[in-house]
Design a protein around this motif. Structure first.
Motif, PDB file in Angstrom:
ATOM      1  N   GLY A 160       0.793  -1.136  -0.051  1.00  0.00           N
ATOM      2  CA  GLY A 160       0.070  -0.054   0.069  1.00  0.00           C
ATOM      3  C   GLY A 160       0.977   1.412  -0.088  1.00  0.00           C
ATOM      4  O   GLY A 160       0.474   2.193  -0.617  1.00  0.00           O
ATOM      5  N   VAL A 161       2.065   1.172   0.741  1.00  0.00           N
ATOM      6  CA  VAL A 161       2.914   2.375   0.674  1.00  0.00           C
ATOM      7  C   VAL A 161       3.441   2.718  -0.604  1.00  0.00           C
ATOM      8  O   VAL A 161       3.571   3.897  -1.403  1.00  0.00           O
ATOM      9  CB  VAL A 161       3.977   2.082   1.560  1.00  0.00           C
ATOM     10  N   GLY A 162       3.929   1.465  -1.410  1.00  0.00           N
ATOM     11  CA  GLY A 162       4.106   1.822  -2.859  1.00  0.00           C
ATOM     12  C   GLY A 162       2.916   2.123  -3.563  1.00  0.00           C
ATOM     13  O   GLY A 162       3.550   2.953  -4.780  1.00  0.00           O
ATOM     14  N   ALA A 163       1.975   1.590  -3.561  1.00  0.00           N
ATOM     15  CA  ALA A 163       0.779   2.024  -4.271  1.00  0.00           C
ATOM     16  C   ALA A 163       0.588   3.374  -4.250  1.00  0.00           C
ATOM     17  O   ALA A 163       0.077   4.143  -5.108  1.00  0.00           O
ATOM     18  CB  ALA A 163      -0.426   1.186  -4.080  1.00  0.00           C
ATOM     19  N   ALA A 164       0.476   4.033  -2.822  1.00  0.00           N
ATOM     20  CA  ALA A 164       0.230   5.306  -2.586  1.00  0.00           C
ATOM     21  C   ALA A 164       1.508   6.416  -3.424  1.00  0.00           C
ATOM     22  O   ALA A 164       0.949   7.215  -4.145  1.00  0.00           O
ATOM     23  CB  ALA A 164       0.460   5.796  -1.137  1.00  0.00           C
ATOM     24  N   ALA A 165       2.574   6.003  -3.438  1.00  0.00           N
ATOM     25  CA  ALA A 165       3.408   6.737  -4.101  1.00  0.00           C
ATOM     26  C   ALA A 165       3.314   6.455  -5.706  1.00  0.00           C
ATOM     27  O   ALA A 165       3.418   7.499  -6.687  1.00  0.00           O
ATOM     28  CB  ALA A 165       5.063   6.103  -3.982  1.00  0.00           C
ATOM     29  N   MET A 166       2.892   5.694  -6.226  1.00  0.00           N
ATOM     30  CA  MET A 166       2.601   5.540  -7.689  1.00  0.00           C
ATOM     31  C   MET A 166       1.307   5.921  -8.017  1.00  0.00           C
ATOM     32  O   MET A 166       1.153   7.102  -9.051  1.00  0.00           O
ATOM     33  CB  MET A 166       2.199   3.982  -7.908  1.00  0.00           C
ATOM     34  N   PHE A 167       0.161   6.008  -7.320  1.00  0.00           N
ATOM     35  CA  PHE A 167      -1.099   6.618  -7.323  1.00  0.00           C
ATOM     36  C   PHE A 167      -0.998   8.074  -7.205  1.00  0.00           C
ATOM     37  O   PHE A 167      -1.608   8.866  -8.186  1.00  0.00           O
ATOM     38  CB  PHE A 167      -2.232   6.008  -6.582  1.00  0.00           C
ATOM     39  N   ALA A 168      -0.347   8.770  -6.120  1.00  0.00           N
ATOM     40  CA  ALA A 168      -0.226   9.941  -5.875  1.00  0.00           C
ATOM     41  C   ALA A 168       0.391  10.822  -7.234  1.00  0.00           C
ATOM     42  O   ALA A 168       0.284  11.978  -7.552  1.00  0.00           O
ATOM     43  CB  ALA A 168       0.321  10.601  -4.949  1.00  0.00           C
ATOM     44  N   THR A 169       1.377  10.175  -7.982  1.00  0.00           N
ATOM     45  CA  THR A 169       1.947  10.825  -9.034  1.00  0.00           C
ATOM     46  C   THR A 169       1.466  10.624 -10.408  1.00  0.00           C
ATOM     47  O   THR A 169       1.848  10.855 -11.546  1.00  0.00           O
ATOM     48  CB  THR A 169       3.665  10.244  -9.016  1.00  0.00           C
ATOM     49  N   THR A 170       0.347   9.828 -10.573  1.00  0.00           N
ATOM     50  CA  THR A 170      -0.335   9.547 -11.875  1.00  0.00           C
ATOM     51  C   THR A 170      -0.606  10.590 -12.650  1.00  0.00           C
ATOM     52  O   THR A 170      -0.154  11.030 -13.731  1.00  0.00           O
ATOM     53  CB  THR A 170      -1.302   8.386 -11.618  1.00  0.00           C
ATOM     54  N   LEU A 171      -1.558  11.355 -12.217  1.00  0.00           N
ATOM     55  CA  LEU A 171      -2.020  12.443 -12.802  1.00  0.00           C
ATOM     56  C   LEU A 171      -1.101  13.641 -12.918  1.00  0.00           C
ATOM     57  O   LEU A 171      -1.080  14.241 -14.076  1.00  0.00           O
ATOM     58  CB  LEU A 171      -3.342  13.040 -12.170  1.00  0.00           C
TER      59      LEU A 171
END
Length: 494
Positions: free
Chosen positions: A104-115
Motif C-alpha cells: 500500500g505504501v508503494g501504491a500510494a507513491a504510484m497513485f499520487a504521481t499518476t495525474l
C-alpha cells in the motif's frame, strides 16, 4: 513511443495497483487454509493495503512535488514489487498483512504521481485523450481483478496473484525511466509530515478498533482504547492542518456544504459498493463449495454493468450536474445492496444477480462523476487538493467498509450460534465450523450474517446518496472541469 510511451508507463502502474485492491478477494479462502488465518486476519489482508494507500496518498503526493514525481513513482513501483514478492512468500498471516501494508505504501507513491505525470507530458486534446484512456484502464482493473484472481488461484495458486506483479513492475520501471520526463511542483513547498502521521494514525486506529470489536466486543479495553487513540489523532490532525503553511487539506473547504457532500459520498461509495464483496466470496467458496474461478465469474454482472454504464454515461450525460449522477448512483448502489439481503440456507448465488447488477449500474454512474463533483465544489486553485482528498477518502471508505461489515457479519453469526461455535468462528472463520455444525445451520448462520451486513451497507449507500443530492449544489457545472485534475494537481499543495 513519444506519444503513447508515457501514457503506457503510467497506466501499467495504475492498472497493477488498482488490480491488487480486488484481485485477492476470491483467493481469501485459499489463503485462510494455507496460512491458518482467521476472519480478522483476512480482513487485514484487504484493509492493510487500502489503509496504507489512503493514509499516505496526500503526504506522498506532496513529497513527490518536491523530490520529483518520476523519482517517487519509480520508487513506489520498486517498493510495490518487493512487497508483492514478500506477499507471495508469506509463511503466516502476520507476514502477509505486513507485506500488504508495504504494498500500500508503494501504491500510494504510484497513485499520487499518476495525474501529475500525465499533466506534465500531455497538453490540450492529447491530455483529454490520455485522461480518458487512464480512466478506462482504472475501471477495467476492478472488472478484471476477481476473474484473474480466480484463474491464478485455481491454477498455479494464490501466491501467484502477487508474483504476477513482478514482470509488470519491471516493465513499468523500464518504460517510466525511458520515456517519462521528470517534473516537480512549485518551489518553496514543504511536506506536512505531522499531518500525514496524524491522519495515518486516525485511519489505522479507527479500522483496528472496528475489527477488534468483532472478536472482543465494542466495550472491550482494546476496542475503546483504539477509538480513543483515533479521536486524539483526529484532533491532532485538525490542529496541525490549521497551523502549517502547506496543509494536506485546507480545512476551510469543509465549510462548503457542496464539498462536504462530495466527501461523504466518496467515503461511502467504495465501502457500500464493495465492502461486502470479500464476505460474499468467502460464502460462495466456503459454504457453497464454488471454485475460485467460478467465484470470480459470479461478480461479472456487477463489473460488466459498471463498465458499460460508465462508457454510456461519459458519452450521454455531458452537462448533467455531477451531484445528480453521483447522488443517484449512490441511491442505486444502496438499493442494489439491499437486494442482496435475500439469502437463506437453501439459496444459491443467483439470488444475488439483481442486486449485483444494480450496484454495477450505480458504480458506473458514480465513479466517473466523483472527480467532477469534487472539482465543481472548490475554487480552481484547490482542485488538486480536492481530487487528492476524494481519492484518499474513497480508499479509507473501502477499508472501513470491509472492517465494519465483517464485524457486523461476525456479530450476527455469533448471535445465531452456540457459544463454542461462535468462538470457533472468531478464531478460524466459517471454514473452521465445518464438521462441528450441520450444513443447514452453517448455511443459515452465514446467510443471516451476510443479510445483516448488506442491510447496513445499503443504509450507508442510500444515506450518502441523499446527502450528496442535498448538499452538493454548485453554480459551476462539473463538466467544465473534466480535464482539470491534470492541469491543477500541483495547486493542491499551495
Amino acid at each position: 513511443m513519444r506519444t503513447w510511451g508515457p501514457l503506457t508507463a503510467v497506466c501499467l502502474g495504475t492498472f497493477m495497483l488498482l488490480l491488487d485492491v480486488t484481485i485477492g478477494v476470491v483467493a481469501l479462502p485459499d489463503m485462510a487454509r494455507a496460512l491458518h488465518a482467521s476472519l480478522s486476519d483476512l480482513q487485514w489482508v484487504i484493509d492493510g493495503y487500502a489503509l496504507a494507500l489512503a493514509a499516505l496518498l496526500l503526504g506522498v503526493g506532496a513529497a513527490a512535488d518536491i523530490l520529483g514525481r518520476r523519482r517517487v513513482h519509480v520508487a513506489g513501483v520498486v517498493l510495490f514489487a518487493v512487497a508483492s514478492l514478500l506477499c507471495g512468500l508469506a509463511s503466516g498471516p502476520g507476514m502477509l498483512v505486513a507485506a500488504r501494508g508495504l504494498q500500500g505504501v508503494g501504491a500510494a507513491a504510484m497513485f499520487a504521481t499518476t495525474l501529475p505525470l500525465l499533466g506534465s507530458v500531455y497538453q490540450a486534446r492529447q491530455r483529454s485523450v490520455a485522461l480518458g484512456v487512464w480512466g478506462a484502464v482504472s475501471g477495467s482493473a476492478a472488472a478484471v481483478g476477481p476473474v484473474l484472481g480466480g484463474l491464478l488461484t485455481e491454477g498455479p495458486g494464490w501466491r501467484w496473484i502477487f508474483f504476477v506483479n513482478l514482470p509488470v513492475s519491471v516493465a513499468s520501471v523500464w518504460l517510466t525511466l525511458k520515456v517519462v520526463p521528470e517534473s516537480r511542483g512549485p518551489r518553496g513547498m514543504r511536506i506536512d509530515w505531522a499531518g500525514t502521521a496524524a491522519f495515518a494514525c486516525f485511519a489505522g486506529a479507527t479500522t483496528y478498533g472496528v475489527v477488534r470489536a468483532g472478536s472482543d466486543g465494542w466495550t472491550s479495553a482494546v476496542t475503546t482504547g483504539a477509538f480513543a487513540l483515533a479521536a486524539l489523532s483526529l484532533v491532532g490532525f485538525v490542529l496541525v492542518e490549521r497551523r502549517v503553511a502547506h496543509p494536506l487539506l485546507d480545512l476551510s473547504l469543509l465549510r462548503k456544504p457542496a464539498f462536504v457532500g462530495v466527501m461523504v459520498g466518496a467515503l461511502a461509495f467504495n465501502g457500500a459498493a464493495f465492502g461486502v464483496i470479500p464476505y460474499l466470496s468467502i460464502w460462495m467458496q466456503t459454504v457453497l463449495d464454488m471454485s475460485p474461478v467460478r467465484g470470480g465469474l459470479t461478480l461479472l454482472p456487477m463489473t460488466g454493468a459498471s463498465v458499460v454504464i460508465a462508457i454510456l454515461a461519459g458519452k450521454l450525460l455531458h452537462g448533467v450536474p455531477a451531484r445528480l449522477t453521483m447522488g443517484g448512483g449512490l441511491l442505486l448502489i444502496g438499493s442494489g445492496v439491499f437486494c442482496q439481503a435475500v439469502l437463506d440456507a437453501a439459496v444459491s448465488w443467483t439470488a444475488l444477480v439483481p442486486g449485483l447488477v444494480l450496484v454495477g449500474i450505480g458504480t458506473g454512474f458514480v465513479s466517473p462523476a466523483i472527480a467532477g463533483a469534487a472539482l465543481a465544489a472548490v475554487p480552481p486553485e484547490r482542485a488538486g487538493m480536492a481530487g487528492g482528498a476524494v481519492n484518499t477518502v474513497r480508499q479509507l471508505g473501502y477499508a472501513l467498509g470491509v472492517a465494519v461489515f465483517g464485524t457486523v457479519l461476525t456479530s450476527r453469526m455469533q448471535d445465531t450460534l452456540s457459544h463454542d461455535a461462535a468462538h470457533t468462528l472468531a478464531g478460524g472463520g466459517a471454514g473452521a465450523l465445518r464438521g462441528t455444525l450441520s450444513e443447514h445451520t452453517l448455511r443459515a448462520a452465514f446467510a443471516s450474517g451476510l443479510n445483516t451486513a448488506s442491510v447496513v451497507a445499503g443504509v450507508t449507500g442510500v444515506t450518502a446518496g441523499a446527502l450528496v443530492l442535498m448538499l452538493a449544489r454548485t453554480p459551476r457545472p462539473a463538466a467544465s472541469a473534466a480535464v482539470a485534475p491534470a492541469e491543477t494537481v500541483t495547486a493542491s499543495r499551495r
